[in-house]
Design an enzyme around this catalytic site. Structure first.
Site, PDB file in Angstrom:
ATOM      1  N   PRO A  14       1.253  -1.197   0.174  1.00  0.00           N
ATOM      2  CA  PRO A  14       0.118   0.106   0.222  1.00  0.00           C
ATOM      3  C   PRO A  14       1.024   1.049   0.257  1.00  0.00           C
ATOM      4  O   PRO A  14       0.258   2.329  -0.572  1.00  0.00           O
ATOM      5  CB  PRO A  14      -0.914  -0.139   0.987  1.00  0.00           C
ATOM      6  CG  PRO A  14      -0.413  -1.037   1.935  1.00  0.00           C
ATOM      7  CD  PRO A  14       0.404  -2.354   0.861  1.00  0.00           C
ATOM      8  N   ASP A  37       5.624   2.127 -10.602  1.00  0.00           N
ATOM      9  CA  ASP A  37       4.315   3.373 -10.573  1.00  0.00           C
ATOM     10  C   ASP A  37       4.749   4.483  -9.874  1.00  0.00           C
ATOM     11  O   ASP A  37       5.455   4.049  -9.190  1.00  0.00           O
ATOM     12  CB  ASP A  37       3.284   2.398 -10.153  1.00  0.00           C
ATOM     13  CG  ASP A  37       2.630   1.164 -10.841  1.00  0.00           C
ATOM     14  OD1 ASP A  37       3.199   1.279 -11.584  1.00  0.00           O
ATOM     15  OD2 ASP A  37       1.984   0.257 -10.222  1.00  0.00           O
ATOM     16  N   LYS A  58       1.364   6.159 -13.423  1.00  0.00           N
ATOM     17  CA  LYS A  58      -0.187   6.157 -14.021  1.00  0.00           C
ATOM     18  C   LYS A  58      -1.347   6.912 -12.866  1.00  0.00           C
ATOM     19  O   LYS A  58      -1.378   6.414 -11.980  1.00  0.00           O
ATOM     20  CB  LYS A  58      -1.294   4.654 -14.746  1.00  0.00           C
ATOM     21  CG  LYS A  58       0.062   4.551 -16.048  1.00  0.00           C
ATOM     22  CD  LYS A  58      -0.767   2.968 -16.080  1.00  0.00           C
ATOM     23  CE  LYS A  58      -1.481   3.633 -17.195  1.00  0.00           C
ATOM     24  NZ  LYS A  58      -1.236   3.336 -18.320  1.00  0.00           N
ATOM     25  N   GLY A  90       0.331  -1.404  -4.528  1.00  0.00           N
ATOM     26  CA  GLY A  90      -0.408  -3.185  -4.272  1.00  0.00           C
ATOM     27  C   GLY A  90      -0.468  -4.265  -4.657  1.00  0.00           C
ATOM     28  O   GLY A  90       1.032  -4.627  -4.135  1.00  0.00           O
ATOM     29  N   MET A 168     -10.179   3.474  -5.467  1.00  0.00           N
ATOM     30  CA  MET A 168      -9.956   4.842  -5.852  1.00  0.00           C
ATOM     31  C   MET A 168     -10.976   5.641  -6.547  1.00  0.00           C
ATOM     32  O   MET A 168     -11.793   6.444  -7.693  1.00  0.00           O
ATOM     33  CB  MET A 168      -9.574   4.187  -7.556  1.00  0.00           C
ATOM     34  CG  MET A 168      -8.821   4.067  -8.703  1.00  0.00           C
ATOM     35  SD  MET A 168      -7.672   2.823  -9.788  1.00  0.00           S
ATOM     36  CE  MET A 168      -8.599   1.477  -9.341  1.00  0.00           C
TER      37      MET A 168
END
Length: 238
Positions: A14, A37, A58, A90, A168
């Protein structure tokens, strides 16, 4: 062309660097190149100082690397390096676009291994000390997102389950609350919102379904929304 390298899809967890698995940390220390990421922290990248680092982040609403380009980069890196790590926030297999990357690597004949990570919902339950299941109250959980591929229609229907966890969920959470209210869920249904889970700037909000329907203030990081009777605060909970 020489022998192809191996690609590892590694879950970073996380956010907190010490929540990555032991196997994931070991692979970072051994990697020749790491494609990471946007949500991967500098502390996590410190575990792979020896590796070439490639940002393929992203972020919602911001210019980011197209998935097809990421797939191409992974294939190209496997042709240049022995050990390639694709580091994902994640868990790679949950909302991590792993399917596209696995397909691209398999089509190119590249060996690939997936290393799981702690998904944010589990970390958020731990951070808030709120189990997502509870005997006699909640025996089912659904993880979902309102985000879809650019050429796909939205999915207005919500999972039928005791506890809902929306990934999200910052901008879409109000619409979720409105749909639940329209379905007859009680207005004071417990809701817990976690922003920047497990990080130093983690923020936890406790509210009700009717509060959520009025919307959330813009966040400064990834937002997870948990809804259901199991989220009710315990009598002596701090």
């Amino acid at each position: 062309m020489g022998a192809l390298g191996k690609v590892y899809l590694v879950g970073a967890g996380p956010g907190a660097a010490d929540l990555i698995t032991v196997r994931g940390a070991r692979l970072l220390e051994q990697a020749d190149v790491v494609l990471y990421d946007a949500l991967v922290t500098p502390e996590m990248l410190a575990l792979c100082r020896q590796a070439e680092l490639i940002s393929v982040g992203k972020r919602s609403g911001q210019r980011s690397t197209a998935q097809t380009i990421i797939n191409q980069q992974l294939v190209e890196c496997a042709g240049k390096f022995r050990q390639v790590v694709r580091l994902k926030g994640g868990d790679p297999m949950l909302f991590g676009r792993a399917d596209e990357e696995l397909r691209a690597l398999e089509a190119a004949g590249i060996e690939v291994e997936v290393v799981p990570g702690i998904t944010t919902a589990v970390a958020a339950a731990a951070a808030t000390k709120q189990p997502l299941t509870k005997r006699g109250v909640a025996r089912s959980v659904a993880f979902f997102t309102s985000s879809t591929a650019p050429d796909q229609p939205d999915h207005p229907a919500l999972p039928e389950t005791d506890t809902l966890v929306q990934y999200m969920g910052g901008r879409e959470a109000a619409a979720t609350a409105e749909r639940l209210l329209a379905e007859g869920r009680r207005s004071d249904l417990p809701v817990v919102v976690v922003e920047n889970c497990s990080r130093a700037d983690e923020r936890i909000l406790r509210l009700t379904l009717s509060d959520l329907a009025r919307g959330l203030e813009p966040g400064h990081g990834p937002v997870l929304v948990m809804l259901g009777e199991a989220l009710a605060k315990r009598e002596h909970q701090l």
